[in-house]
Scaffold this motif. Structure first.
Motif, short mmCIF file in Angstrom:
data_model
loop_
_atom_site.label_atom_id
_atom_site.label_comp_id
_atom_site.label_asym_id
_atom_site.label_seq_id
_atom_site.Cartn_x
_atom_site.Cartn_y
_atom_site.Cartn_z
N VAL A 31 36.14 28.25 46.06
CA VAL A 31 37.60 28.21 46.21
C VAL A 31 38.29 28.83 45.01
N LEU A 32 37.79 28.56 43.81
CA LEU A 32 38.35 29.18 42.61
C LEU A 32 38.22 30.70 42.68
N GLY A 33 37.07 31.17 43.16
CA GLY A 33 36.88 32.61 43.32
C GLY A 33 37.84 33.21 44.33
N ILE A 34 38.13 32.46 45.41
CA ILE A 34 39.09 32.94 46.41
C ILE A 34 40.47 33.11 45.80
N ILE A 35 40.90 32.14 45.01
CA ILE A 35 42.22 32.21 44.39
C ILE A 35 42.31 33.39 43.43
N ILE A 36 41.29 33.58 42.61
CA ILE A 36 41.31 34.67 41.63
C ILE A 36 41.28 36.02 42.32
N SER A 37 40.40 36.18 43.31
CA SER A 37 40.31 37.48 44.00
C SER A 37 41.56 37.77 44.82
N PHE A 38 42.17 36.73 45.41
CA PHE A 38 43.40 36.96 46.16
C PHE A 38 44.53 37.42 45.24
N ALA A 39 44.66 36.76 44.08
CA ALA A 39 45.70 37.17 43.13
C ALA A 39 45.47 38.59 42.64
N ALA A 40 44.21 38.94 42.38
CA ALA A 40 43.89 40.30 41.95
C ALA A 40 44.20 41.31 43.04
#
Length: 484
Positions: free
Chosen positions: A240-249
């Motif tokens: 989930v943390l990876g999803i948030i970071i990749s979505f923001a990027a």
């Protein structure tokens, strides 16, 4: 001043042990003879015997209420309290955790298909469709919560499943519909997840498609089978943390090429074809029974968790769709084959491509873990296997059929999502909640006190919800028959 009191109903129970038991009565799970890790008990209870070690012949279901001196309307606070077995102290469910549970369940692989099915209708029309779909799914989730809490009230226990709700309100026919729809949705979505993830891994690792599909299934399926709850939770948290970071990027990089005039496109005639997948993207109702138990039947907290927990994905979906459709504007609509805007974005923008791949794979992985756990538990209950032990058969039945079917048709991603959204989600989480609520509200078979309604509008609202879902299902069926 606010007065707090409890309303108790006496309910006969048949089971009385032949010899004394030394654990407290409310710590005993009567269904399997075990002890709850977190025991649940009514706010106040009474016994019909003076023996403190004998289970009572009668039990009282109690509800905490608030009543204002200026207002005679009663508001239920909670049905029971969650206790820690070690400390015997109440551990109320966290509202913030409930909100993130709903939000995390909602955000899944369905978001990857939204740009593809809405490219013809345009961003403006698809945004309106997303908002109406969100309202529809919030209403059906609240109906499930309402029936779930009423069922807990009548049965006098927490942890009521969708099957128990269907049995109580619709009988054996409702149970059959719920079971088969549940199995159909899970298998269809697992097929879609494996098909898309294997494509991503094949492009990244340059290995054959079947190896990618097997690798994805074995790694995540192995985590679900061998991992403890703590390990699975930690893995899911990292994803989930990876999803948030990749979505923001992705939003930061792709928004530089955004064509704002492209967002004003609206073709409402193309909206119906996108409804099943958009509705599928808002699925969270499978965690509503867990939500109701964790929040102790507190209707106010349940309503807040559902509304806010689904509002977060709504904003995410709108931003995601706007960035994709606003960046890729030269799509060919004349072909009968569905064109995936994500594919064009990956090929046209070297910086965006890897971010899209990472976001897509992480979103699929979080959904895959949840659906593997859900389907394996369901199959264990269906096969009447003993609880508390990880048996290989349910996991084999969960992992192998979707893996085989996804390899037969690598282009099955959109087909599986469309079938799951049309014939699974709209039946199980569209028509069925309205039917259960109708029976629960207006039938005279139940003698328990009804709680306040979470969805207003009475029979008109229920008719609109069931009629809308039924219309989409039958129109899709007629269209499929016409093409055939």
């Amino acid at each position: 001043m606010v007065l707090r009191f409890c309303c108790c109903f006496q309910v006969p129970i048949a089971e009385t042990p032949s010899k004394p038991r030394k654990e407290l009565p409310f710590l005993r799970n009567r269904s399997n003879g075990g002890v709850f890790k977190r025991a649940r008990y009514p706010l106040s209870f009474s016994t019909a015997t003076s023996d403190p070690y004998t289970l009572p012949r009668t039990r009282f279901k109690c509800f905490s209420r608030n009543q204002s001196q200026s207002d005679s309307k009663l508001e239920f606070e909670r049905l029971f309290s969650n206790l820690n077995q070690a400390t015997l102290k109440r551990e109320p469910g966290s509202l913030s955790s409930a909100i993130f549970l709903v939000a995390g369940t909602t955000v899944g692989a369905g978001i990857l298909a939204i740009p593809a099915v809405t490219q013809e209708s345009g961003f403006l029309a698809s945004a309106v469709t997303c908002i109406f779909s969100w309202v529809f799914m919030v209403a059906t989730g609240l109906l499930i919560a309402e029936v779930n809490v009423n069922t807990m009230c009548e049965l006098g226990s927490g942890g009521v499943s969708l099957v128990s709700m269907a049995m109580r309100t619709l009988g054996k026919v409702g149970v059959q519909i719920a079971c088969w729809s549940y199995i159909f949705i899970h298998y269809a979505l697992l097929i879609a997840y494996i098909a898309r993830s294997s494509e991503i891994l094949t492009n990244s690792l340059h290995i054959p498609l079947w190896e990618s599909a097997a690798l994805f299934s074995l790694v995540l399926g192995g985590i679900c089978y061998f991992g403890s709850q703590r390990v699975i939770g930690a893995v899911n948290g990292v994803l989930v943390l990876g999803i948030i970071i990749s979505f923001a990027a992705l939003v930061a990089v792709a928004s530089g090429d955004l064509h704002w005039d492209a967002l004003l496109k609206a073709n409402f005639q193309a909206v119906p074809m996108s409804i099943p997948i958009i509705v599928l993207s808002f699925v969270y109702q499978n965690v509503v029974p867990v939500l109701c138990t964790n929040l102790e039947g507190n209707l106010s907290k349940i309503r807040t968790a559902i509304v806010l927990g689904t509002a977060i994905p709504l904003v995410l979906f709108l931003v995601w769709n706007g960035v994709i459709l606003g960046t890729i504007t030269n799509l060919d609509m004349g072909s009968d084959t569905m064109i995936d805007p994500l594919q064009q974005l990956r090929s046209s923008n070297g910086a965006v491509g890897p971010i899209v791949e990472v976001f897509s794979l992480l979103a699929i992985a979080t959904s895959y873990i949840g659906f593997v756990l859900g389907l394996s538990d369901f199959l264990s209950d269906l096969l009447k296997l003993p609880t508390g032990q990880a048996k290989p058969l349910p996991y084999l039945l969960t992992l192998i059929p979707p893996l085989a079917l996804s390899l037969l048709d690598p282009e099955i991603f959109f087909k599986a999502l469309d079938f799951a959204g049309t014939y699974g989600v709209l039946v199980l989480f569209g028509i069925l909640p309205g039917a259960m609520s109708w029976s629960d509200r207006y039938s005279n078979s139940s003698s328990s006190m009804k709680l306040p309604e979470l969805v207003p509008g009475g029979k008109i609202t229920l008719s609109l919800l069931m009629g809308g879902a039924g219309y989409v299902v039958f129109s899709e069926l007629l269209e499929k028959v016409g093409h055939t």
